[in-house]
Structures are given as C-alpha cells and as structure tokens.
Design an enzyme around this catalytic site. Structure first.
Site, PDB file in Angstrom:
ATOM      1  N   ALA A  22       0.976  -1.168   0.197  1.00 53.51           N
ATOM      2  CA  ALA A  22      -0.028  -0.170   0.051  1.00 53.51           C
ATOM      3  C   ALA A  22       0.844   1.181  -0.125  1.00 53.51           C
ATOM      4  CB  ALA A  22      -1.063  -0.042   1.229  1.00 53.51           C
ATOM      5  N   ARG A  30       4.581  10.112  -9.605  1.00 56.11           N
ATOM      6  CA  ARG A  30       4.301  10.107 -10.957  1.00 56.11           C
ATOM      7  C   ARG A  30       3.596  11.398 -11.397  1.00 56.11           C
ATOM      8  NH1 ARG A  30       4.176   4.496 -11.189  1.00 56.11           N
ATOM      9  NH2 ARG A  30       2.175   4.460 -10.713  1.00 56.11           N
ATOM     10  N   GLU A  47      10.085   3.264   6.356  1.00 57.29           N
ATOM     11  CA  GLU A  47       9.914   1.820   6.580  1.00 57.29           C
ATOM     12  C   GLU A  47      10.974   1.325   7.608  1.00 57.29           C
ATOM     13  OE1 GLU A  47       8.336  -0.904   5.472  1.00 57.29           O
ATOM     14  OE2 GLU A  47       9.569  -2.075   6.841  1.00 57.29           O
ATOM     15  N   ALA A  75       6.905  -9.438  -1.784  1.00 56.58           N
ATOM     16  CA  ALA A  75       5.575 -10.143  -2.023  1.00 56.58           C
ATOM     17  C   ALA A  75       5.472 -11.231  -1.064  1.00 56.58           C
ATOM     18  CB  ALA A  75       5.506 -10.896  -3.343  1.00 56.58           C
ATOM     19  N   CYS A 121       3.290 -13.413  -0.516  1.00 62.61           N
ATOM     20  CA  CYS A 121       2.276 -14.259  -0.964  1.00 62.61           C
ATOM     21  C   CYS A 121       3.370 -15.270  -1.371  1.00 62.61           C
ATOM     22  CB  CYS A 121       1.517 -13.914  -1.936  1.00 62.61           C
ATOM     23  SG  CYS A 121       0.233 -12.614  -1.278  1.00 62.61           S
ATOM     24  N   ASP A 145      -3.108  -3.776   4.933  1.00 59.95           N
ATOM     25  CA  ASP A 145      -3.397  -4.689   5.982  1.00 59.95           C
ATOM     26  C   ASP A 145      -3.872  -4.113   7.333  1.00 59.95           C
ATOM     27  OD1 ASP A 145      -2.706  -6.123   3.991  1.00 59.95           O
ATOM     28  OD2 ASP A 145      -1.233  -7.440   5.124  1.00 59.95           O
ATOM     29  N   ASN A 169      -2.675  -2.830  -2.913  1.00 57.10           N
ATOM     30  CA  ASN A 169      -2.120  -2.064  -3.947  1.00 57.10           C
ATOM     31  C   ASN A 169      -2.975  -0.971  -4.496  1.00 57.10           C
ATOM     32  OD1 ASN A 169       0.900  -3.122  -5.214  1.00 57.10           O
ATOM     33  ND2 ASN A 169      -0.138  -4.750  -4.246  1.00 57.10           N
ATOM     34  N   TRP A 178     -21.899 -26.228 -20.066  1.00 56.62           N
ATOM     35  CA  TRP A 178     -22.234 -25.470 -18.998  1.00 56.62           C
ATOM     36  C   TRP A 178     -20.897 -25.315 -17.906  1.00 56.62           C
ATOM     37  CZ3 TRP A 178     -27.128 -22.960 -18.766  1.00 56.62           C
ATOM     38  CH2 TRP A 178     -27.851 -23.347 -19.742  1.00 56.62           C
TER      39      TRP A 178
END
Lengths: 475, 475
Positions: free
Chosen positions: B14, B24, B35, B43, B45, B309, B331, B461
C-alpha cells in the site's frame, strides 16, 4: 393448451435441450423430435480432437443417446427429415424411412442448425477434400489419416450411427502426407493441430491478414507465431480459388492466386450458413440470414420457435440480433424454450459472442464487440488498448505472457469487449470480460474488480485489470 | 496545497503504491516513505514458494527495489520507524539509525501492515518454531530446512537486506525431520506443501473442523483428502496448547489437548492482527480492530489516510467495513490514495474478499459472503447449493472434478458469494463470481452468462453456470 404435441425439428443441442426440459416438466402433451440424420445431441466442438486422436470414440461425444432420450419420454425419430412447414395449418411434412407423412403440432421448434460453407471453393467434392461439420465428417477424416492396414471402422466407436461405408472408403486409401487448410477460423486452427499430430505437412491459407479474425489482430499475430513454431506453413492474405484433382478424382493441389501447391488433402473451413431455408417463407429471417426471434425464442409465426445455429439471438452489448453458432447459447435457448412451451416462460438470454479456442498450447478467448468498425456501426466511439503481462507472479515458475485487448466506449466508459491469448489459463479469464459485459460495467469498474490473486495463478494485478488500467488512461 | 511532504508510514504494497502514484503525478511536493525494516515492497504471498524452493532468491520477490523507488522520486528511508503520530501538529516522530527526529507532513498515509499472531501458543519463541510474515522469516525457515553442509546465506539471494545472522544461525542447525503446523489457513496449507517438498513428516493441526475455514466445508473437505493423499497427517478439531522445548531451547514436541507429539519444528499460522496501535489514539478504529476509512481511504483525522493490512475497506456485498489482508486491495487502495493526495480524487474501491490458494495440485477460490451465519448477520436470507462437475467436456482428456458452492439471497435472488475447488483451472474461475458480485447479479442472471466453452477448457455449462442453475431451482 393444445393437445397436439410439441414438435422439434432437429435433434442436436437446441432441439434436445428443449425436448428434455419440456419432457421433465411433465405436461400431458407429447414431445416429438425429428432428426434427419442418425446422430443426435453430439458435440461438434469435440470433432477436431477426435481426428487428432485425443478423443477415442465417436460415441464419447454424444451428450444424450437415443435410448436416454426415450427414457426421458422424448419421442425421438431419427432419419426423419421435415421437408415442409405449414404454419397456418400447424402441421409439418416429414420424410421418413417408411414414406412421407404429416405431423400436426401444438408448438413447433425449428432447430435445424447450420451447415459448413462449400462455396466458392471449386473442387471441394474431390476425394481427400473435407469440411468438418458432424461426426461422419470426423470419422471419414480420421479414417483417411489412418494407415489402411490399421484403419478399422469398428475402432471409430460409431455406435451403429456412423456412415460406415464412407469411413471404410477413406480408410482404404493411402493416407495423405500434406494438407491444405483453407480458412484460419476455429476449424482451421484446431485442425492444424490435429493434422500436425498425424505428422502431416500442414499449409494454412487465410484470405484476410490474420487467422482467427473474430479474435482481432493481437490474438491472431500470437497464434500465427505459435502455429509456425509448430511447423505449420502459413499463407496469409491468400485467396484459394480451387482444389485440383488427379485422374482418380483425388485432391492433388491447391490453387491460390494462380500458383499451385501440391497437397494430398484439403480441409475447408470457411464458415457456416444457417439452415433456415425450410422456414424461409413461413417465418421472418433476420439480416444475418438466420431466423429472427424475440426474447423467448418466438418467431414471427404463432407458436413457432427457433433456437441454436439456425436462429438469431440478441447481443448483450449492441442490443441487436446477432448470429451465434456456439454450444452454450444453443443449449440455453433450447432449454428456455422447452420451459416456455411447458407453460413457465423463460427468456433465452443474450450472448456476448464469447468464444474460446485452443491453438496447440495457446489459449485464446474473446467476448463482446472487439472490432472497432463494428463498434462504430453500433453507435459507440470505441477506444482500444492492448497490453502483455505475466499470467503469474513474475518470480513464480510457469508465468506465461498473456496479451489482453480491451475495447471501451469513450463517451460512457462502458466496456464493449475484449480478447486474450496466452499459454497459462488465458482462455477462462475471458469469463471475467463476459460477466462484466453482461453487467454493463465501465472500464473504471473493471479496474476495481476484486479478482483473485496468488502467485501460482495470477500477478497481483490480473492481466485483465492491467488492461483496464491502461485503457482507462486512454479514455 | 500544503508544501509539507506526503509522508507514508510503511514501505510495502500500500505504502509504495501510494508513493509511486503520487511521485508520477509530478506535484511540487515531496513524498517520504519511512519503513522500519530493511525490506520494501516485497511479495508476502511468495514466501511459501521460496521456502519450498520454487522461488530461487529472496530478491526475486521484490516488486520495487530501493534504487527503483529513488529513481521514481521517492525519498525512501529504510530502518526508520515512526514511533508517534501527532495529528494536531501534523508531525510524526521517527526513530532512525542516527537518532529520533520529527517530520512534519502535509498528508499522511498509515500503511503499517499486519503482524502474525503468536498468542496464545506458548513456546512460540523456541528455536525451530516460526511464524511466516516477511522475507526474514522465509530466509530463516529455508536455512533451517537446508543441510548445514549446503546452507549458505549467500544462496538466499538476500540482496543485502536479509537478516544474515538469523539465517546463518538456523542454517547451522540440524534440519528437522518432522514439523507441526498449527493452523490450517493459507499459511498452513501452503507450508504443508513446502515442508513436504523437503521430505518432512508433516502434521497439520486445525482447531475447527476443517482447513481453509473461509473457503467453507466443501472446499475444506476436498483439500483435506488431497493433503492426506500427499502424506500430510491431519489433526482436525484439535487445539494446540503449546510447544515444548528441549534443554537447548529447541522445539521437541507439540502439546495438543493433553497429548504430546514429538516434532522437530513448528510453524504457527493462526492469523494476523492489524498494526493499528501506532495511531489507535489518533484516529478511529473499526470494529475489526483495523483503521476505519471512508471511500477515499481517509481516516477520522484530517489529511490522514490508511490503506493495506492495517485498514478496513468496504465489502461489496454487505456494504459494511471488512478487514482484508490481501495484496490486490492493498495495492489498489494505496494507488488510489496516492492519486487523491496528488489532487485527483480516486475511490479505493471495495472488496469481495476474493481469495485463491493452491494446495499441492488443488486450486481453491472464494469470493463474497459464503458463510450462512455471516449472511444472516448482514440481513440476508441465504440459500446455498454445492455441485460437482467436470472442468472440461467429459470426453476431453484431463477433465477434473470441480466443486462449486454458490450462496444467494432468497428474497432478491442476488448472488452473495461462492467457492470453488478443483485441479484444473478452478481458481481463476472464481473471478466470474467476483465480477458478478461487483455487479450485484442475481443467480438467474449468472445462469444466463455467456461464458466461454471449448472442450479443453470447459464443459458446455461451466461448473459455475451449473451451480447457478441448481441454486436457482432452490430459491
């Protein structure tokens, strides 16, 4: 409610879906299905994979056997061709093995399907030249590709339905070593894979600049690279005039803009036409040449319905009738009509002309209006962007380049359509686009969709979200 | 507009998305990111796959290096911890390597993330007991699993950011032969696969009756069968009280309801908590314990935003705040806030709490409200149906049983949520559900979606359509 039966003309997807749904509704009326051929309820889409050898038996592709249809209470008459329809008298004329008779109907469903176009390719009746529309064609082509020593009609798994004489005749011939595929649509691309699997030298001729025209240039270009990487020789922007035969009447060459290329076989897949001739004088046809219907599949004639490849259906983006020859809309419309005729009206729904196709290892998808001219004709001011992104997190093994094109209307921001191509789970991602189209989402709304993310399946921003982000920046 | 900088607390998804988007936009204001650790924009994940060995280097999981952040014009200060926030004076207190200082802000984004829950598991500080939240944890676990002869900190690809002392300490230990995983959520299931790949005897303890609780019973049951088929021993309905260590302070056993099981290692994945303590007195927290925000990510304090989070976000189905700790919403919210702070307001969007996870070869997905009690609490009258269907045409090789559960509201027919599990392209199919939820489609509308069909990818289907058809019959 009339005591006369619900009569269905055509025993494939739309026809038998309607008959099954009607039979389950347990009304006191009968349902009679007339099918001119021997096959019923078979999966057209599986035939290239039967030819390739991945599907073992023809009967594997039946979704409903004649016996199962009978068990459902459907009076199924195969080899019965409806040759005339009288909507004033509410009666159809049927030519069957025991002669011609008249059958009155309470309600009538025209589900006569479509046929493969053979014109304007001269020489298409030569031995070794095929179209692919139905299981008998598939049986003949696979027999032709099999060494005569090994070719056996019994191995086709025809279940007593297959045209054995035709299969046996091609099975006895020397297999081809090369083939000209005329037309780079679904059939052409899927059959390129099938013929390659049999070791043939494959030449694919496409009249326009790119294969898979309905998928747009970005997909077409990647599929072309991929076909060439698998040894298929492409002839793009090449109009095939005719096939030339030898003295025995077998394909010997394909003639394209004056040049000849020697080939042993030809596969012609240049499109379909709706089988609407039977009722062309009885009901209104649409501009597409297919039968015009309303939201419930009703034609202009009272108590006469039409569904499947012979009928139109409304496009969810344009709101205008379109002609769609794919399996799901046919099944859904047939099922809805069966329910409507049984007394519980159900709309046939709309289509986004969603389609997916496999080209060797590439997966392709498209949905909605993706052609800019078509979008303009429908009154939109289309803007399009194409992006390429990984199918997984970049650090996770197996990520594959996935190319997405999205098209939106500049005025409203509404998503109009999209295409996708890639080797890793690309095709099913088009369902996100199809769902967004049904919901009339804007590109900004698509960009904010909460799609699934985990490294093995998607980057943080799914390629479709990335495309939406870029397209929104261009609106 | 204030000339004071845009200050971001937290340099992960985030925080750096916001800083990048703001930079930008090229305003005349600076953007400073504090930080507290050494890693940025990594990442989470991917960490189980790094432990497993499928991801080679830690730095592969960085989506933005500190150098790239600097190139974007972001003033990124690693190892700088914000220890106090004064929203009246608009100043944060920062503890850095050179001491503590005050930093005024024009706008402030709290993006402090979440932490892995360690309570109430006693013994979690023993050697060989881990939580997995960040790259240093991943580095320590992989080092621990590697034979001391082969273990090398250099092989971790830590790029100068990794906690080398910790990795080296575990790298020097004798690798474990067995592990107790405490908690059968994402981390537990993904780490079961990672530990199995290293040849460990894996025991998974789950307090409730099924693993992957947020995916519902139908997914949980299939995942459990699959874990067992891969040799994982499941202990369901089993509350782990503590880990017991040997004299050297290393995990020796897991204690569960009075019984002991000897293990050499433990992985605790029992949940997360939002890092909202820093601003707990300065801004309103929601009922979830995370920071309450509006549609633009604004907290109750002026010019203070929160995302990722540590913050709440609205649920698309209930319209109520929810706590979501996944990558995409973090994000997206960060990016939107960066744009808003730069002067072009952009909503942070909503979530369906869509998530996907891989359990060995099974793919699982969920979206929306799938728990019936939760649906009732939100004011719905939920109805649920579960179906199992093939992932491809039945005759096409590789079709895999795909189980879909859909939940809808009886009164309105609105789709509330869904889950899916299967081995063939199951996870990405949940995106259809997520898109339908964002559009507030009814089950009847879902049933009529024009999804893609071709034998290699889907039956006529799609399993989601079949589930909608069945659920509609139950409404």
């Amino acid at each position: 409610m009339s005591a006369e039966p619900f009569v269905v003309v055509g025993g494939d997807a739309a026809g038998l879906s309607a008959a099954s749904k009607f039979a389950r509704a347990d009304t006191d009326r009968d349902v009679v299905v007339f099918e001119k051929g021997r096959w019923v309820s078979y999966a057209h889409c599986g035939t290239p994979y039967f030819v390739k050898g991945e599907v073992e038996k023809l009967t594997d592709m039946l979704s409903l056997s004649p016996e199962a249809a009978a068990d459902r209470g459907i009076d199924l008459r195969r080899e019965h061709e409806v040759v005339a329809v009288d909507t004033d008298e509410r009666v159809v004329t049927v030519a069957g093995p025991d002669g011609t008779f008249e059958q009155p109907y309470g309600d009538l469903l025209i589900a006569t399907g479509a046929r493969a176009l053979r014109e304007p390719i001269d020489g298409i009746d030569l031995d070794g030249a095929f179209t692919l529309h139905g299981l008998d064609d598939a049986a003949a082509i696979r027999s032709f590709l099999t060494d005569p020593v090994e070719a056996s009609v019994a191995d086709l798994g025809g279940g007593g339905f297959v045209d054995e004489a035709r299969a046996a005749r091609f099975g006895a011939m020397e297999p081809p070593e090369s083939v000209a595929i005329v037309g780079g649509g679904f059939v052409g691309v899927e059959m390129a894979e099938a013929f390659t699997a049999h070791g043939l030298d494959v030449h694919l001729f496409q009249r326009s600049g790119h294969v898979l025209g309905s998928f747009g240039d970005a997909v077409g270009e990647r599929v072309e690279e991929h076909l060439e990487a698998h040894g298929v020789t492409l002839h793009l922007g090449a109009s095939v005039e005719r096939l030339r035969g030898d003295d025995a009447g077998r394909v010997e060459a394909v003639v394209c803009e004056g040049d000849e290329l020697a080939v042993d076989a030809a596969m012609v897949g240049i499109g379909l036409r709706p089988n609407s001739d039977l009722v062309a004088d009885a009901v209104d046809l649409g501009e597409t040449g297919a039968i015009a219907v309303d939201d419930y599949g009703r034609t202009s004639a009272e108590r006469v319905y039409a569904a499947g490849d012979c009928a139109e259906i409304d496009h969810v983006v344009t709101g205008e009738p379109t002609w769609n020859t794919l399996g799901l809309p046919a099944n859904r419309a047939g099922r809805a009509i069966g329910q409507t005729v049984a007394g519980d009206p159900e709309p046939i729904g709309t289509v986004a002309n969603t389609s997916v196709v496999k080209a060797f290892d590439l997966e392709c998808g498209r949905a909605g209006v993706t052609d800019l001219d078509e979008a303009r004709d429908a009154g939109f001011d289309p803007v399009s962007e194409t992006i390429t992104a990984g199918s997984r997190s970049g650090y996770y093994p197996g990520s594959a380049e996935t190319t997405v094109t999205l098209v939106a209307d500049r005025d409203t921001g509404r998503l109009l359509g999209g295409t996708i191509v890639g080797a890793d789970r690309a095709a099913v991602r088009i369902d996100t686009v199809a769902t967004a189209l049904a919901s009339e989402l804007t590109v900004a709304e698509v960009e904010r969709l909460d799609l699934g993310y985990a490294p093995p399946f998607s980057p943080v921003w799914d390629p479709i979200l990335t495309a939406a982000k870029v397209l929104r920046g261009s609106l």
